[in-house]
Design a protein around this motif. Structure first.
Motif, mmCIF file in Angstrom:
data_model
loop_
_atom_site.group_PDB
_atom_site.id
_atom_site.type_symbol
_atom_site.label_atom_id
_atom_site.label_comp_id
_atom_site.label_asym_id
_atom_site.label_seq_id
_atom_site.Cartn_x
_atom_site.Cartn_y
_atom_site.Cartn_z
ATOM 1 N N THR A 98 43.608 20.077 51.892
ATOM 2 C CA THR A 98 42.447 19.275 52.288
ATOM 3 C C THR A 98 41.201 19.707 51.533
ATOM 4 N N GLN A 99 40.990 21.012 51.464
ATOM 5 C CA GLN A 99 39.791 21.525 50.802
ATOM 6 C C GLN A 99 39.832 21.311 49.291
ATOM 7 N N LYS A 100 40.997 21.484 48.684
ATOM 8 C CA LYS A 100 41.102 21.425 47.232
ATOM 9 C C LYS A 100 41.152 20.003 46.704
ATOM 10 N N PHE A 101 41.819 19.105 47.430
ATOM 11 C CA PHE A 101 42.053 17.764 46.892
ATOM 12 C C PHE A 101 41.351 16.658 47.667
ATOM 13 N N ASN A 102 40.711 17.002 48.761
ATOM 14 C CA ASN A 102 39.935 16.035 49.546
ATOM 15 C C ASN A 102 40.775 14.849 50.008
ATOM 16 N N VAL A 103 41.944 15.150 50.579
ATOM 17 C CA VAL A 103 42.813 14.123 51.154
ATOM 18 C C VAL A 103 43.105 14.490 52.607
ATOM 19 N N GLU A 104 43.644 13.527 53.334
ATOM 20 C CA GLU A 104 44.043 13.788 54.717
ATOM 21 C C GLU A 104 45.396 14.512 54.744
ATOM 22 N N THR A 105 45.584 15.313 55.763
ATOM 23 C CA THR A 105 46.878 15.959 55.967
ATOM 24 C C THR A 105 47.270 15.863 57.432
ATOM 25 N N LYS A 106 48.576 15.816 57.646
ATOM 26 C CA LYS A 106 49.149 15.930 58.984
ATOM 27 C C LYS A 106 50.248 16.983 58.928
ATOM 28 N N ILE A 107 50.461 17.693 60.017
ATOM 29 C CA ILE A 107 51.541 18.672 60.057
ATOM 30 C C ILE A 107 52.492 18.338 61.214
ATOM 31 N N ILE A 108 53.775 18.576 60.968
ATOM 32 C CA ILE A 108 54.801 18.404 62.003
ATOM 33 C C ILE A 108 55.649 19.667 62.010
ATOM 34 N N VAL A 109 55.574 20.421 63.085
ATOM 35 C CA VAL A 109 56.353 21.654 63.211
ATOM 36 C C VAL A 109 57.786 21.282 63.574
ATOM 37 N N THR A 110 58.723 21.615 62.697
ATOM 38 C CA THR A 110 60.114 21.218 62.909
ATOM 39 C C THR A 110 61.053 22.289 62.377
ATOM 40 N N ASP A 111 62.012 22.671 63.183
ATOM 41 C CA ASP A 111 63.101 23.544 62.741
ATOM 42 C C ASP A 111 64.326 22.663 62.541
ATOM 43 N N PHE A 112 64.699 22.413 61.287
ATOM 44 C CA PHE A 112 65.783 21.478 60.998
ATOM 45 C C PHE A 112 67.160 22.016 61.383
ATOM 46 N N THR A 113 67.245 23.293 61.743
ATOM 47 C CA THR A 113 68.524 23.818 62.221
ATOM 48 C C THR A 113 68.726 23.527 63.706
ATOM 49 N N ASN A 114 67.674 23.058 64.378
ATOM 50 C CA ASN A 114 67.755 22.698 65.796
ATOM 51 C C ASN A 114 67.584 21.195 65.901
ATOM 52 N N VAL A 115 68.692 20.467 65.934
ATOM 53 C CA VAL A 115 68.636 19.013 65.783
ATOM 54 C C VAL A 115 68.298 18.268 67.071
ATOM 55 N N THR A 116 68.158 18.961 68.181
ATOM 56 C CA THR A 116 67.903 18.307 69.460
ATOM 57 C C THR A 116 66.534 17.639 69.461
ATOM 58 N N ASP A 117 66.512 16.344 69.444
ATOM 59 C CA ASP A 117 65.297 15.526 69.561
ATOM 60 C C ASP A 117 64.296 15.691 68.426
ATOM 61 N N ILE A 118 64.609 16.453 67.369
ATOM 62 C CA ILE A 118 63.587 16.656 66.338
ATOM 63 C C ILE A 118 63.291 15.377 65.575
ATOM 64 N N TYR A 119 64.297 14.550 65.361
ATOM 65 C CA TYR A 119 64.058 13.346 64.565
ATOM 66 C C TYR A 119 63.316 12.277 65.366
ATOM 67 N N HIS A 120 63.508 12.269 66.656
ATOM 68 C CA HIS A 120 62.702 11.397 67.519
ATOM 69 C C HIS A 120 61.239 11.824 67.452
ATOM 70 N N ASN A 121 60.996 13.128 67.449
ATOM 71 C CA ASN A 121 59.626 13.647 67.374
ATOM 72 C C ASN A 121 58.999 13.333 66.024
ATOM 73 N N ILE A 122 59.761 13.503 64.939
ATOM 74 C CA ILE A 122 59.240 13.186 63.602
ATOM 75 C C ILE A 122 58.922 11.701 63.493
ATOM 76 N N ASP A 123 59.827 10.851 63.981
ATOM 77 C CA ASP A 123 59.636 9.407 63.945
ATOM 78 C C ASP A 123 58.353 9.017 64.679
ATOM 79 N N LYS A 124 58.123 9.658 65.804
ATOM 80 C CA LYS A 124 56.922 9.361 66.604
ATOM 81 C C LYS A 124 55.656 9.719 65.826
ATOM 82 N N HIS A 125 55.664 10.866 65.137
ATOM 83 C CA HIS A 125 54.480 11.300 64.387
ATOM 84 C C HIS A 125 54.235 10.452 63.140
ATOM 85 N N LEU A 126 55.301 9.901 62.561
ATOM 86 C CA LEU A 126 55.156 9.119 61.337
ATOM 87 C C LEU A 126 54.922 7.632 61.603
ATOM 88 N N HIS A 127 55.059 7.217 62.839
ATOM 89 C CA HIS A 127 54.957 5.797 63.193
ATOM 90 C C HIS A 127 53.593 5.231 62.763
#
Length: 318
Positions: A98-127
């Protein structure tokens, strides 16, 4: 009479064979020069990254190749969604971008080895986001090369490799691709490995998972090309990252920034590429050796892998 004509016939066949071989040699050299140098330099069929959409999504975004893609795409004025498992690292990288390139950022905390509901959560954040680029970078390998039955904690490691290397690519495409189809534009870069293209003993599960990425990308590209969606499979060799455990960059093991700087110029030009010319040379040499003697090429690679394994085991002892 036939004896008098036979030298002429043989000469004609010899000339024909020379022409055919010369044509294939010329074609090979031309393709190497064109795809690795001319096309990227002249941007022939290259994708204008800024016109794909407003956002880029990168998995495994806090280190190595993923972070380098995030920074490079931010430099191209795309907003960045960073997906990784460590909150602190995500915050740090997002702040830097954000500071270097002056663009927006979003973060999604995800452990891809734990597949329980993570893709539903990612889908919700990217909607609702106008996602133009997806970089499927998250991946997992062995701690060191090892024989299939001898790897410690193999059940957990093999399971996690499948989750990170196969399920993540498949599910992230399922989430992001519908919007790209609707908008009729977009880029997906799936990170495979040269291990998918060359013999990779002592990395059998890892290399097999990366072969899935290669085949999946190839067929996905054919399916969705009609929607002006570019699907690229990137097959890098060693890059100086935490995953490879290479600390200092070299010509054959470049820094992530150097690798991505070259790889990103191939988007739209090559559907399948190592992304980095020295890695292309490496694959070519191994394929050449394999064509001459499969036993020889496998012997060389087994020796290389067992040497790496031995060094890793010695470090564990000390």
């Amino acid at each position: 009479m036939s004896g008098e004509h036979s030298p002429r016939v043989m000469d004609s066949i010899g000339i024909l064979c020379t022409v055919v071989v010369g044509f294939w040699v010329f074609r090979f050299i031309f393709r190497v020069v064109y795809y690795n140098f001319l096309a990227p330099l002249l941007k022939i069929n290259a994708v204008n990254l800024r016109e794909t959409g407003k956002w880029a999504v990168i998995t495994g975004a806090t280190d190595g190749i993923g972070k380098a893609y995030a920074e490079t795409l931010a430099k191209n004025k795309l907003n960045i969604v960073l997906i990784s498992r460590t909150q602190a690292k995500l915050n740090d990288v997002a702040t830097q971008i954000t500071q270097k390139f002056n663009v927006e950022t979003k973060i999604i905390v995800t452990d891809f080895t734990n597949v329980t509901d993570i893709y539903h959560n990612i889908d919700k954040h990217l909607h609702g986001l106008d996602i133009g680029i997806l970089i499927n970078n998250v991946g997992m390998s062995y701690p060191y090369p090892e024989y299939f039955l001898d790897l410690k904690n193999k059940e957990e490691i093999y399971d996690n490799i499948v989750k990170c290397n196969i399920l993540s690519v498949t599910n992230m495409c399922k989430i992001v691709l519908p919007g790209m189809v609707e908008r009729k534009r977009g880029v997906i870069v799936n990170i495979s490995s040269t291990a998918a293209q060359i013999p990779s003993p002592l990395l059998s599960v890892y290399s097999a998972s990366k072969s899935f990425v290669e085949k999946f990308s190839e067929d996905l590209a054919a399916e969705y090309n009609r929607f002006d969606i570019t699907v690229q499979c990137l097959l890098p060799g060693y890059v100086a990252t935490n995953m490879s455990k290479i600390k200092s960059s070299t010509w054959m093991a470049p820094s992530p920034n150097k690798f991505v700087e070259e790889a990103i110029t191939t988007i739209g030009i090559r559907e399948k590429t190592t992304g980095y010319f020295p890695h292309t040379l490496l694959v070519g040499v191994i394929h050449f050796l394999d064509a001459i003697s499969p036993r020889l090429s496998r012997w060389i690679i087994v020796r290389t892998m067992t040497n790496i394994r031995a060094r890793a085991l010695r470090r564990q002892i000390h």
